[in-house]
Design a protein around this motif. Sequence first.
Motif, PDB file in Angstrom:
ATOM      1  N   LEU A 431       0.829  -1.348  -0.249  1.00 60.66           N
ATOM      2  CA  LEU A 431      -0.096   0.021  -0.071  1.00 60.66           C
ATOM      3  C   LEU A 431       0.766   1.368   0.150  1.00 60.66           C
ATOM      4  N   ASN A 432       1.953   1.492   1.092  1.00 57.67           N
ATOM      5  CA  ASN A 432       2.812   2.585   0.709  1.00 57.67           C
ATOM      6  C   ASN A 432       3.579   2.474  -0.380  1.00 57.67           C
ATOM      7  N   GLY A 433       3.905   1.248  -0.899  1.00 55.42           N
ATOM      8  CA  GLY A 433       4.664   1.676  -2.301  1.00 55.42           C
ATOM      9  C   GLY A 433       3.531   2.062  -3.473  1.00 55.42           C
ATOM     10  N   VAL A 434       2.383   1.740  -3.335  1.00 51.35           N
ATOM     11  CA  VAL A 434       1.353   2.360  -4.135  1.00 51.35           C
ATOM     12  C   VAL A 434       1.486   3.737  -4.133  1.00 51.35           C
ATOM     13  N   ALA A 435       1.626   4.280  -2.547  1.00 51.06           N
ATOM     14  CA  ALA A 435       1.311   5.626  -2.271  1.00 51.06           C
ATOM     15  C   ALA A 435       2.508   6.423  -2.832  1.00 51.06           C
ATOM     16  N   THR A 436       3.801   5.740  -2.727  1.00 54.36           N
ATOM     17  CA  THR A 436       4.990   6.529  -3.231  1.00 54.36           C
ATOM     18  C   THR A 436       4.795   6.471  -4.609  1.00 54.36           C
ATOM     19  N   SER A 437       4.203   5.526  -5.314  1.00 51.49           N
ATOM     20  CA  SER A 437       4.178   5.613  -6.929  1.00 51.49           C
ATOM     21  C   SER A 437       3.190   6.601  -7.368  1.00 51.49           C
ATOM     22  N   VAL A 438       1.972   6.803  -6.717  1.00 56.77           N
ATOM     23  CA  VAL A 438       1.236   7.657  -7.128  1.00 56.77           C
ATOM     24  C   VAL A 438       1.298   9.159  -6.752  1.00 56.77           C
ATOM     25  N   SER A 439       2.161   9.321  -5.646  1.00 60.01           N
ATOM     26  CA  SER A 439       2.714  10.723  -5.166  1.00 60.01           C
ATOM     27  C   SER A 439       3.804  11.124  -6.217  1.00 60.01           C
ATOM     28  N   ALA A 440       4.664   9.960  -6.504  1.00 63.39           N
ATOM     29  CA  ALA A 440       5.885  10.204  -7.324  1.00 63.39           C
ATOM     30  C   ALA A 440       5.387  10.630  -9.014  1.00 63.39           C
ATOM     31  N   ILE A 441       4.226  10.099  -9.327  1.00 62.16           N
ATOM     32  CA  ILE A 441       3.693  10.414 -10.503  1.00 62.16           C
ATOM     33  C   ILE A 441       3.271  12.136 -10.507  1.00 62.16           C
ATOM     34  N   GLY A 442       2.505  12.356  -9.151  1.00 61.46           N
ATOM     35  CA  GLY A 442       2.190  13.703  -9.028  1.00 61.46           C
ATOM     36  C   GLY A 442       3.325  14.621  -9.052  1.00 61.46           C
ATOM     37  N   ARG A 443       4.249  14.230  -8.424  1.00 63.27           N
ATOM     38  CA  ARG A 443       5.425  14.987  -8.266  1.00 63.27           C
ATOM     39  C   ARG A 443       6.022  15.245  -9.857  1.00 63.27           C
ATOM     40  N   ALA A 444       6.116  14.178 -10.412  1.00 59.98           N
ATOM     41  CA  ALA A 444       6.820  14.383 -11.729  1.00 59.98           C
ATOM     42  C   ALA A 444       5.865  15.250 -12.534  1.00 59.98           C
ATOM     43  N   ALA A 445       4.590  15.058 -12.604  1.00 58.64           N
ATOM     44  CA  ALA A 445       3.506  15.723 -13.590  1.00 58.64           C
ATOM     45  C   ALA A 445       3.490  17.243 -13.214  1.00 58.64           C
ATOM     46  N   GLY A 446       3.783  17.678 -12.133  1.00 59.00           N
ATOM     47  CA  GLY A 446       3.611  19.323 -11.787  1.00 59.00           C
ATOM     48  C   GLY A 446       4.824  19.916 -12.170  1.00 59.00           C
ATOM     49  N   PRO A 447       6.117  19.472 -11.781  1.00 64.55           N
ATOM     50  CA  PRO A 447       7.100  20.212 -12.526  1.00 64.55           C
ATOM     51  C   PRO A 447       7.308  20.157 -13.998  1.00 64.55           C
ATOM     52  N   ALA A 448       6.755  18.916 -14.700  1.00 69.84           N
ATOM     53  CA  ALA A 448       7.083  18.912 -16.043  1.00 69.84           C
ATOM     54  C   ALA A 448       5.696  19.763 -16.699  1.00 69.84           C
ATOM     55  N   MET A 449       4.827  19.798 -16.003  1.00 65.14           N
ATOM     56  CA  MET A 449       3.977  20.807 -16.541  1.00 65.14           C
ATOM     57  C   MET A 449       4.042  22.013 -16.578  1.00 65.14           C
ATOM     58  N   LEU A 450       4.341  22.613 -15.145  1.00 68.91           N
ATOM     59  CA  LEU A 450       4.581  23.975 -14.786  1.00 68.91           C
ATOM     60  C   LEU A 450       5.904  24.641 -15.217  1.00 68.91           C
ATOM     61  N   GLY A 451       6.748  23.857 -15.611  1.00 68.51           N
ATOM     62  CA  GLY A 451       8.076  24.394 -16.088  1.00 68.51           C
ATOM     63  C   GLY A 451       7.860  25.102 -17.172  1.00 68.51           C
ATOM     64  N   PRO A 452       7.304  24.478 -18.333  1.00 72.28           N
ATOM     65  CA  PRO A 452       7.129  25.150 -19.694  1.00 72.28           C
ATOM     66  C   PRO A 452       6.001  26.275 -19.540  1.00 72.28           C
ATOM     67  N   ILE A 453       5.028  26.033 -18.493  1.00 75.81           N
ATOM     68  CA  ILE A 453       4.287  27.057 -18.352  1.00 75.81           C
ATOM     69  C   ILE A 453       4.772  28.371 -17.691  1.00 75.81           C
ATOM     70  N   PHE A 454       5.560  28.016 -16.990  1.00 80.33           N
ATOM     71  CA  PHE A 454       6.431  29.150 -16.301  1.00 80.33           C
ATOM     72  C   PHE A 454       7.077  29.972 -17.359  1.00 80.33           C
ATOM     73  N   SER A 455       7.921  29.158 -18.372  1.00 79.87           N
ATOM     74  CA  SER A 455       8.645  29.960 -19.298  1.00 79.87           C
ATOM     75  C   SER A 455       7.785  30.713 -20.275  1.00 79.87           C
ATOM     76  N   LEU A 456       6.824  30.220 -20.658  1.00 79.34           N
ATOM     77  CA  LEU A 456       5.567  30.914 -21.467  1.00 79.34           C
ATOM     78  C   LEU A 456       5.229  31.869 -20.859  1.00 79.34           C
ATOM     79  N   GLY A 457       5.064  31.889 -19.399  1.00 78.72           N
ATOM     80  CA  GLY A 457       4.407  33.286 -18.987  1.00 78.72           C
ATOM     81  C   GLY A 457       5.557  34.372 -18.865  1.00 78.72           C
ATOM     82  N   VAL A 458       6.788  33.919 -18.687  1.00 76.83           N
ATOM     83  CA  VAL A 458       7.815  34.891 -18.749  1.00 76.83           C
ATOM     84  C   VAL A 458       8.043  35.669 -20.234  1.00 76.83           C
ATOM     85  N   ARG A 459       7.851  34.703 -20.955  1.00 79.13           N
ATOM     86  CA  ARG A 459       7.996  35.238 -22.615  1.00 79.13           C
ATOM     87  C   ARG A 459       7.001  36.153 -22.751  1.00 79.13           C
ATOM     88  N   ALA A 460       5.695  35.801 -22.208  1.00 80.51           N
ATOM     89  CA  ALA A 460       4.383  36.671 -22.570  1.00 80.51           C
ATOM     90  C   ALA A 460       4.195  38.027 -21.690  1.00 80.51           C
TER      91      ALA A 460
END
Length: 521
Positions: A431-460
């Motif tokens: 169960l804690n392995g599943v928790a680590t996995s799903v939270s890791a997906i979230g931690r990966a998705a957040g920076p992956a999505m917001l990094g390009p959005i940050f660059s876009l916001g700076v350029r705009a």
Amino acid sequence: MHANTPKLPVRQLLILAICRFAEPIAVTSYLPYLPEMIESVGVPKAEVAQWAGLTTAVFSFAQAAMAVYWGTTSDRFGRKPIILLGLICTMVLSLAFGLSKSLPVLVGCRAMIGLMNGNVGIIRTMVAEMVQDKALQPRAFSVMPMVWTVGSVIGPAFGGSLARPAEKYPEIFGRSKFFREYPFVLPNIAAGIFFLVGITTGYLFLHETLAAKKGHRDSGLVLGQLLTRPCTRRCKTSIGRATDNERTPLLGGEQEIAKSPQDISRTITSRWRDILNPQSALILTAYASMSVHTMAYESLLPVFLHSPPQHFQDNLDVQLPFKFVGGFGMDSQEIGMYYTLTGIVGMVVQFYVFPACATRFGVLKCVKATSIAYPVLYLLTPYVALVPESMRSVTIFFLILIKLTAAIFNFPSLTILLTNSASSLSILGTLNGVATSVSAIGRAAGPAMLGPIFSLGVRAGYIIIPWWSLTCIAVISAIPVPWIVEGDGFQAQSTDELEPEPEESAAESHPAKHPGNQRRG
């Protein structure tokens, strides 16, 4: 107080904390210098935020891919050997990261660190197996996050002060060709020392908590006992029999759990429906979605602080209150200082304020409060750039502190809720392995999505774009929270097999009506 009142296994928690300590140092030490490190391998300044987010994301994606595997492996082979393996791999790969001279190697090292370490979930499982009493859980489950907080104090301090040592300390490192060639390796060497201490301590003194492996011979413990035998004899002579031995069952539990046929059989026959019951699935959803925005914030904030400041007066590109781009032009050492100062305060919050609040109000209310606080924090973050220069230092300090406090209350509370939603102690590793996995997906998705959005916001010219995007994500992540129910824990489902709880013990610890509260004579 009744003689059989459950107590925290202080020594084993301390040993586990020492094992854990190096990992937050390794994970957080690179944050202050990551923008500079990415620039040093030839990435244009405009793309630094994007690659900083992706570098953080690959670590989390890799961790997500392997977390369930490491959890189930620990269910089979034991918690201790898998934890030690993860520490060794992380130590070696962190050094390789510090030696990286190209973007692919840099990113690849972060990915390998995620693949080879599933200790987050396994350590949570060990704490749950050590401490099964609900009244003790807030303090017990705050120990490892407090270790993380302490490590997050030292980590950024190491990263900020030890990166580029030949430039910062020319009188000491200026003549070293090695440190001029590899300017970011010294923080990882420092972290490696802590890894060696943790690996050695764990090998010699950490007890296995998996019921099926407790009776097995542990060569590390044997060696540890040989090394500490003189001290142990002196302690026994002076203290006598007044102090409980570390091997005394915590909650009437170690021997009882080891002999339980139900736990052994469920380890073999447990199914995914036992692991992912409705409440567990709901908590995991909240855990993953909150990981998205919290980790995205962690990866974006150093880039925001490192970005060059913007002049607002008589600037045609600025149209307040929405169109502006502001940073602070901080270097890694300044950023590390802020993380260190807030981390010191966070240590107090972690070990004293959170357990008191969780005991008085309940962990579920802590989760509800933080789910409201996050969107407000993200909404206001970009406007820190508009604060008068004389107040910026204090404002940045409280900004980081509020985020840290929210995380201190949120994630340990979710961990306790998840633990008490489990149907059996034997499935906690998975169960804690599943928790680590799903939270890791979230931690990966957040920076992956917001990094390009940050660059876009700076350029705009709109720095609010990434932060307000985080606000929206935080609002969405709060949706499952009202449906979460605080469970009684896996022990409550086994009461028919155990003796009735003594009235005196029940009166002393009303919230923990579990069979583990009994001491059997």
